[in-house]
Design a protein around this motif. Structure first.
Motif, mmCIF file in Angstrom:
data_model
loop_
_atom_site.group_PDB
_atom_site.id
_atom_site.type_symbol
_atom_site.label_atom_id
_atom_site.label_comp_id
_atom_site.label_asym_id
_atom_site.label_seq_id
_atom_site.Cartn_x
_atom_site.Cartn_y
_atom_site.Cartn_z
ATOM 1 N N ALA A 1 0.838 -1.214 0.000
ATOM 2 C CA ALA A 1 0.000 0.000 0.000
ATOM 3 C C ALA A 1 0.867 1.255 0.000
ATOM 4 N N ALA A 2 2.060 1.160 0.593
ATOM 5 C CA ALA A 2 2.964 2.314 0.672
ATOM 6 C C ALA A 2 3.876 2.404 -0.547
ATOM 7 N N GLY A 3 3.725 1.482 -1.497
ATOM 8 C CA GLY A 3 4.547 1.510 -2.709
ATOM 9 C C GLY A 3 5.966 1.040 -2.490
ATOM 10 N N LEU A 4 6.181 0.214 -1.457
ATOM 11 C CA LEU A 4 7.526 -0.266 -1.142
ATOM 12 C C LEU A 4 7.713 -1.720 -1.557
ATOM 13 N N LYS A 5 8.941 -2.062 -1.925
ATOM 14 C CA LYS A 5 9.298 -3.456 -2.189
ATOM 15 C C LYS A 5 9.506 -4.162 -0.856
ATOM 16 N N VAL A 6 9.434 -5.495 -0.901
ATOM 17 C CA VAL A 6 9.614 -6.280 0.317
ATOM 18 C C VAL A 6 10.687 -7.343 0.105
ATOM 19 N N MET A 7 11.642 -7.358 1.021
ATOM 20 C CA MET A 7 12.583 -8.480 1.115
ATOM 21 C C MET A 7 12.137 -9.304 2.307
ATOM 22 N N ILE A 8 12.165 -10.630 2.195
ATOM 23 C CA ILE A 8 11.916 -11.428 3.393
ATOM 24 C C ILE A 8 13.249 -12.000 3.870
ATOM 25 N N GLY A 9 13.583 -11.686 5.117
ATOM 26 C CA GLY A 9 14.855 -12.099 5.688
ATOM 27 C C GLY A 9 14.641 -13.042 6.859
ATOM 28 N N CYS A 10 15.694 -13.278 7.605
ATOM 29 C CA CYS A 10 15.611 -14.241 8.706
ATOM 30 C C CYS A 10 16.722 -13.954 9.693
ATOM 31 N N MET A 11 16.712 -14.647 10.799
ATOM 32 C CA MET A 11 17.855 -14.681 11.705
ATOM 33 C C MET A 11 18.685 -15.899 11.305
ATOM 34 N N VAL A 12 19.878 -16.055 11.912
ATOM 35 C CA VAL A 12 20.538 -17.358 11.801
ATOM 36 C C VAL A 12 19.721 -18.264 12.712
ATOM 37 N N GLN A 13 19.001 -19.208 12.114
ATOM 38 C CA GLN A 13 18.053 -20.025 12.869
ATOM 39 C C GLN A 13 17.799 -21.311 12.100
ATOM 40 N N SER A 14 17.057 -22.220 12.708
ATOM 41 C CA SER A 14 16.849 -23.519 12.065
ATOM 42 C C SER A 14 15.765 -23.424 10.999
ATOM 43 N N SER A 15 15.598 -24.515 10.266
ATOM 44 C CA SER A 15 14.604 -24.507 9.188
ATOM 45 C C SER A 15 13.176 -24.565 9.723
ATOM 46 N N VAL A 16 12.996 -24.723 11.037
ATOM 47 C CA VAL A 16 11.635 -24.593 11.589
ATOM 48 C C VAL A 16 11.147 -23.160 11.371
ATOM 49 N N GLY A 17 11.971 -22.192 11.731
ATOM 50 C CA GLY A 17 11.608 -20.784 11.540
ATOM 51 C C GLY A 17 11.729 -20.347 10.089
ATOM 52 N N ILE A 18 12.746 -20.844 9.384
ATOM 53 C CA ILE A 18 12.937 -20.458 7.980
ATOM 54 C C ILE A 18 11.752 -20.938 7.145
ATOM 55 N N ALA A 19 11.233 -22.140 7.464
ATOM 56 C CA ALA A 19 10.101 -22.679 6.695
ATOM 57 C C ALA A 19 8.862 -21.789 6.845
ATOM 58 N N ALA A 20 8.692 -21.188 8.009
ATOM 59 C CA ALA A 20 7.555 -20.268 8.192
ATOM 60 C C ALA A 20 7.707 -19.075 7.254
ATOM 61 N N GLY A 21 8.919 -18.530 7.174
ATOM 62 C CA GLY A 21 9.165 -17.414 6.257
ATOM 63 C C GLY A 21 9.000 -17.827 4.802
ATOM 64 N N ALA A 22 9.431 -19.052 4.495
ATOM 65 C CA ALA A 22 9.357 -19.529 3.100
ATOM 66 C C ALA A 22 7.918 -19.537 2.584
ATOM 67 N N GLN A 23 6.944 -19.750 3.485
ATOM 68 C CA GLN A 23 5.535 -19.790 3.062
ATOM 69 C C GLN A 23 5.105 -18.444 2.479
ATOM 70 N N LEU A 24 5.732 -17.339 2.958
ATOM 71 C CA LEU A 24 5.372 -15.992 2.506
ATOM 72 C C LEU A 24 6.311 -15.460 1.422
ATOM 73 N N ALA A 25 7.444 -16.152 1.217
ATOM 74 C CA ALA A 25 8.473 -15.614 0.314
ATOM 75 C C ALA A 25 7.952 -15.319 -1.094
ATOM 76 N N PRO A 26 7.033 -16.147 -1.665
ATOM 77 C CA PRO A 26 6.553 -15.814 -3.019
ATOM 78 C C PRO A 26 5.733 -14.523 -3.079
ATOM 79 N N LEU A 27 5.331 -13.989 -1.928
ATOM 80 C CA LEU A 27 4.631 -12.698 -1.910
ATOM 81 C C LEU A 27 5.617 -11.530 -1.900
ATOM 82 N N CYS A 28 6.914 -11.845 -1.767
ATOM 83 C CA CYS A 28 7.936 -10.805 -1.596
ATOM 84 C C CYS A 28 8.780 -10.681 -2.872
#
Ligand SMILES: [Mg+2]
Length: 349
Positions: free
Chosen positions: A270-297
């Protein structure tokens, strides 16, 4: 809903240095939410810079668990309650929200990305991160990362030009740069001009958090797109940055999970901004949650689990630099047997 947790120590493959410090291991907290005999799992990857630790996560869990309702599919209501009770412990909120999305997918027999209407065909290539190090070590790390099509180079040191020149001696791959707040305005201007001549595609968090009023000046004459990370945690921060930067870095542990992450993405659009999806150094439990949204970014930087000596889970694979979203229900990852052992978990409620 029943909630339990276990602490997990995740040693890194190599010491990882950024402009704000060095780490050799991560102390994270896995959270499981059970409903109707089905279990979903999430990960809290606390950040010292944001007043979080494994201890503060564990301390927050009883308060957050008490805020949860009975319906695992009531994401918006649960997220509102969790965020209202967060008191800065957004990594803990992200763990519970991630566990709820995993649980709901498993209850529905659907992967989270499909339940959210996300198209895996839009998965962006993820960058692979090279931390700050001696020049010789950086050259070796870049050589070892030859299979990754895109590198993110950590800067924010007096040697930044030498680091980029060393990387460029080793690879022609496109680069992204993250200064992690390591420059002032003048140095950032100078570095953006230098980086534009070295096939760098964007610069992340050039200025310290709290100096957002200078971002518009930098953005106005920067030859490279400017993204912010430490300056932008929540959807409300996104709105304030419209017109001052090109894009914002969404991290579920900053925003408070998948539900809050969706709000962040919509606010950025809505603000006209691009989105990067990033992460912490963490396991694939948390990375997999981010991966679900990555195609929106627009950009992905989801390599935290690859930087570990040993991951906490299996099931999240990568091909040609893209994380693969599978048809497995929920977030699609399975904990290691030793971590899944119920005796290592503490019941919260
Ligand atoms: Mg960053």
């Amino acid at each position: 809903m029943k909630l339990r947790y276990r602490r997990v120590t995740l040693p890194l493959l190599h010491p990882f240095t950024i402009a704000t410090g060095t780490s050799t291991e991560r102390n994270d907290v896995l959270v499981a939410v059970e409903h109707g005999g089905v279990v979903g799992c999430g990960e809290a990857a606390p950040s010292r810079g944001y007043g979080q630790s494994a201890d503060s996560v564990v301390e927050a869990l009883p308060r957050l668990a008490a805020a949860l309702g009975d319906d695992p599919f009531a994401f918006e209501v649960n997220a509102d309650r969790l965020l209202a009770a967060a008191r800065g412990q957004y990594a803990a909120v992200a763990a519970i929200d991630g566990a709820l999305h995993d649980l709901a997918g498993r209850l529905a027999g659907l992967p989270t990305w499909r339940r959210l209407g996300v198209s895996p065909g839009r998965m962006p290539v993820t960058s692979f991160t090279i931390g700050i190090d001696e020049i010789g070590v950086i050259e070796r790390k870049v050589a070892e990362a030859a299979a990754w099509p895109l590198l993110k180079i950590k800067l924010g040191t007096p040697d930044d030009e030498r680091i980029i020149q060393a990387v460029r001696r080793c690879t022609d791959a496109p680069l992204r740069v993250d200064a992690n707040m390591g420059w002032d305005l003048e140095r950032a201007r100078q570095m953006c001009r230098f980086l534009a001549d070295h096939n760098v595609e964007m610069v992340e968090q050039p200025l310290p958090r709290g100096q957002e009023d200078q971002l518009a000046d930098l953005h106005a004459d920067s030859p490279l797109p400017i993204y912010v990370d430490e300056s932008c945690h929540h959807a409300a921060d996104v709105v304030r940055l419209a017109g001052c930067v090109d894009g914002v870095n969404l991290k579920l542990s900053k925003a408070g999970g998948v539900t809050a992450g969706l709000r962040f993405i919509h606010a950025a659009r809505a603000a006209g901004l691009k989105v990067m999806i990033g992460c912490m150094v963490q396991s694939s439990v948390g990375i997999a949650a981010g991966a679900q949204l990555a195609p929106l970014c627009d950009l992905a930087d989801l390599d935290g689990h690859v930087l570990l000596a040993r991951d906490a889970a299996t099931g999240l694979d990568c091909r040609d630099g893209r994380l693969l979203l599978t048809d497995a229900p929920g977030q699609g990852v399975t904990l290691r047997d030793d971590l899944a052992d119920p005796s290592g978990w503490t019941v919260v409620q």
